[in-house]
Write an enzyme that holds these catalytic residues in place. Structure first.
Site, short mmCIF file in Angstrom:
data_model
loop_
_atom_site.label_atom_id
_atom_site.label_comp_id
_atom_site.label_asym_id
_atom_site.label_seq_id
_atom_site.Cartn_x
_atom_site.Cartn_y
_atom_site.Cartn_z
N CYS A 15 -6.97 12.74 7.05
CA CYS A 15 -5.56 12.49 7.30
C CYS A 15 -5.37 11.18 8.04
O CYS A 15 -4.26 10.69 8.17
CB CYS A 15 -4.94 13.63 8.11
SG CYS A 15 -4.67 15.10 7.13
N LYS A 18 -3.38 8.40 6.33
CA LYS A 18 -1.93 8.42 6.27
C LYS A 18 -1.37 7.10 6.77
O LYS A 18 -1.92 6.54 7.72
CB LYS A 18 -1.42 9.50 7.27
CG LYS A 18 -0.92 10.78 6.65
CD LYS A 18 -0.27 11.64 7.73
CE LYS A 18 0.29 12.90 7.13
NZ LYS A 18 1.00 13.73 8.09
N ASP A 48 9.60 17.63 8.07
CA ASP A 48 8.93 18.93 8.04
C ASP A 48 7.71 18.87 7.11
O ASP A 48 7.43 17.85 6.50
CB ASP A 48 9.91 20.03 7.61
CG ASP A 48 9.66 21.32 8.38
OD1 ASP A 48 8.47 21.65 8.60
OD2 ASP A 48 10.62 21.99 8.75
N ASP A 49 6.97 19.99 7.04
CA ASP A 49 5.70 19.99 6.33
C ASP A 49 5.85 19.99 4.81
O ASP A 49 4.98 19.52 4.10
CB ASP A 49 4.90 21.22 6.75
CG ASP A 49 4.63 21.21 8.24
OD1 ASP A 49 3.85 20.36 8.67
OD2 ASP A 49 5.23 22.03 8.97
N HIS A 138 -4.78 15.90 -12.37
CA HIS A 138 -4.76 14.56 -12.93
C HIS A 138 -5.83 13.74 -12.23
O HIS A 138 -5.94 13.77 -11.00
CB HIS A 138 -3.38 13.93 -12.72
CG HIS A 138 -3.21 12.63 -13.42
ND1 HIS A 138 -2.95 12.54 -14.77
CD2 HIS A 138 -3.29 11.36 -12.96
CE1 HIS A 138 -2.87 11.27 -15.10
NE2 HIS A 138 -3.07 10.53 -14.02
N ASP A 225 1.98 22.21 11.33
CA ASP A 225 0.53 22.07 11.48
C ASP A 225 0.23 20.67 12.00
O ASP A 225 1.03 19.75 11.85
CB ASP A 225 -0.21 22.37 10.17
CG ASP A 225 0.23 21.49 9.01
OD1 ASP A 225 1.22 20.73 9.15
OD2 ASP A 225 -0.40 21.57 7.95
CO CO Z 1 2.00 19.44 7.86
CO CO Z 2 1.23 17.15 4.74
#
Ligand code: CO
Ligand code: CO
Length: 343
Positions: A15, A18, A48-49, A138, A225
């Protein structure tokens, strides 16, 4: 098969690849009017997630996508982690995932197909645990490998949990220890061995299924999360979304084994400082170690849960029944000048 170190192909770990929150904001502005839909219960306004769409029968569809570059060298584990991470955003809305589509990129000339096979096999294993079918996908030829899932989930609208609905007085819990960014950075730089990130790998590959149980609990006021923006970043989204502030008791924040020592040697993911630059005006009381751990980009991090003061006992009981021994890491207060205060 010769030793292929998957992390050597990726510029940012998990992550950590990002884009920075400030860059994301820049990208998303002036992109034109949103096509308003009355059925869209959650869009991207509150960061939001996942997106949530009212199906009209008391249930809503949760839709999300998440993918990233290799965070560990073992392709099977990388697949497990990427899948657990992608499914997490459905759990973080209180929902249950049921369908996934895979997104895969890898340098066809440099990485044999068997490696890509193992990445997908890892993803499938975790999806099977979650009761989710990978129904297609894909794949593209890309210099930097990436893998992830687009996931659909379902939630009873009454059970939908947002990140922006915490209330003053709520207590804060976190289900996984922090430090995946620090540990995987140390691994990428070959400062620690693969064995030393075993805890991190297992944590990252662990599903946040607890979120779908929390969806049914009225005492859970808000849920999200912890991923690329670190604990601080995701907590700021909770605070700012609800116009309240939070106090964190740093000594109660769980850290993975070895993280304190690595932080003391100033080993941290590149994006830690980028996260901090986006947030520094909103946080008070942070110091050297807490800055590196709380801004550490997490991959497939734990659930951050706002629980009503009255429901705290019930919550602890439920957490215990689900295998978590959780301590409060902080609480929400009225809105003050900063979003977060560290003690
Ligand atoms: Co999240
Ligand atoms: Co996410």
């Amino acid at each position: 098969m010769e030793q292929i170190k998957l992390t050597q192909f990726s510029h940012g770990a998990g992550c950590g690849c990002k884009v920075a929150p400030s860059v994301l904001e820049e990208i998303l502005k002036n992109t034109g009017e949103h096509l308003a839909s009355a059925n869209l219960l959650v869009g991207n306004e509150t960061k939001d997630d996942a997106a949530v769409y009212d199906m009209g029968n008391g249930t809503a569809l949760i839709s999300t996508v998440d993918f990233f570059t290799p965070i560990v060298n073992d392709p099977f584990n990388y697949g497990r982690i990427a899948a657990a991470n992608a499914l997490s955003d459905v759990y973080a809305m209180g929902g249950k995932p049921f369908l996934a589509i895979a997104i895969l990129g890898f340098p066809v000339e440099k990485i044999p197909a068997e490696i890509a096979q193992q990445i997908i096999a890892g993803g499938k294993e975790v999806c099977a645990k979650a009761g989710v079918t990978i129904a297609g996908g894909h794949t593209i030829d890309s210099p930097e490998p990436f893998f992830g899932l687009s996931v659909n989930g379902i939630v009873a609208i009454n059970n939908l949990k947002k990140n922006s609905t915490a209330q003053e007085g709520d207590v804060l819990f976190l289900t996984k220890p922090l430090g995946t960014g620090i540990l995987t950075t140390a691994l990428k730089r070959e400062l620690i061995s693969g064995d030393e990130i075993e805890e991190a790998v297992e944590q990252m590959a662990t599903l946040n299924t607890f979120g779908s149980i929390l969806g049914e609990c009225d005492f859970v006021h808000a849920l999200t999360d912890v991923t690329g923006f670190g604990l601080i970043g995701h907590l700021i989204e909770m605070c700012d979304g609800a116009n309240i502030s939070a106090e964190i008791n740093y000594s109660a924040v769980p850290l993975m084994k070895g993280v304190k020592e690595l932080a003391a040697k100033f080993i941290y993911a590149d994006n830690t400082m980028r996260n901090w630059k986006s947030y520094e005006g909103k946080v008070q009381g942070i110091n050297g170690e807490s800055l590196l751990t709380l801004c550490d980009p997490q991959t497939s991090g734990g659930l951050l849960i706002a629980v009503s003061k009255r429901g705290e006992g019930d919550f602890r009981q439920l957490a215990k029944e689900n295998g978590f021994m959780l301590e409060t890491i902080g609480y929400f207060t009225e809105r003050k000048s900063h979003s977060i205060y560290l003690q």
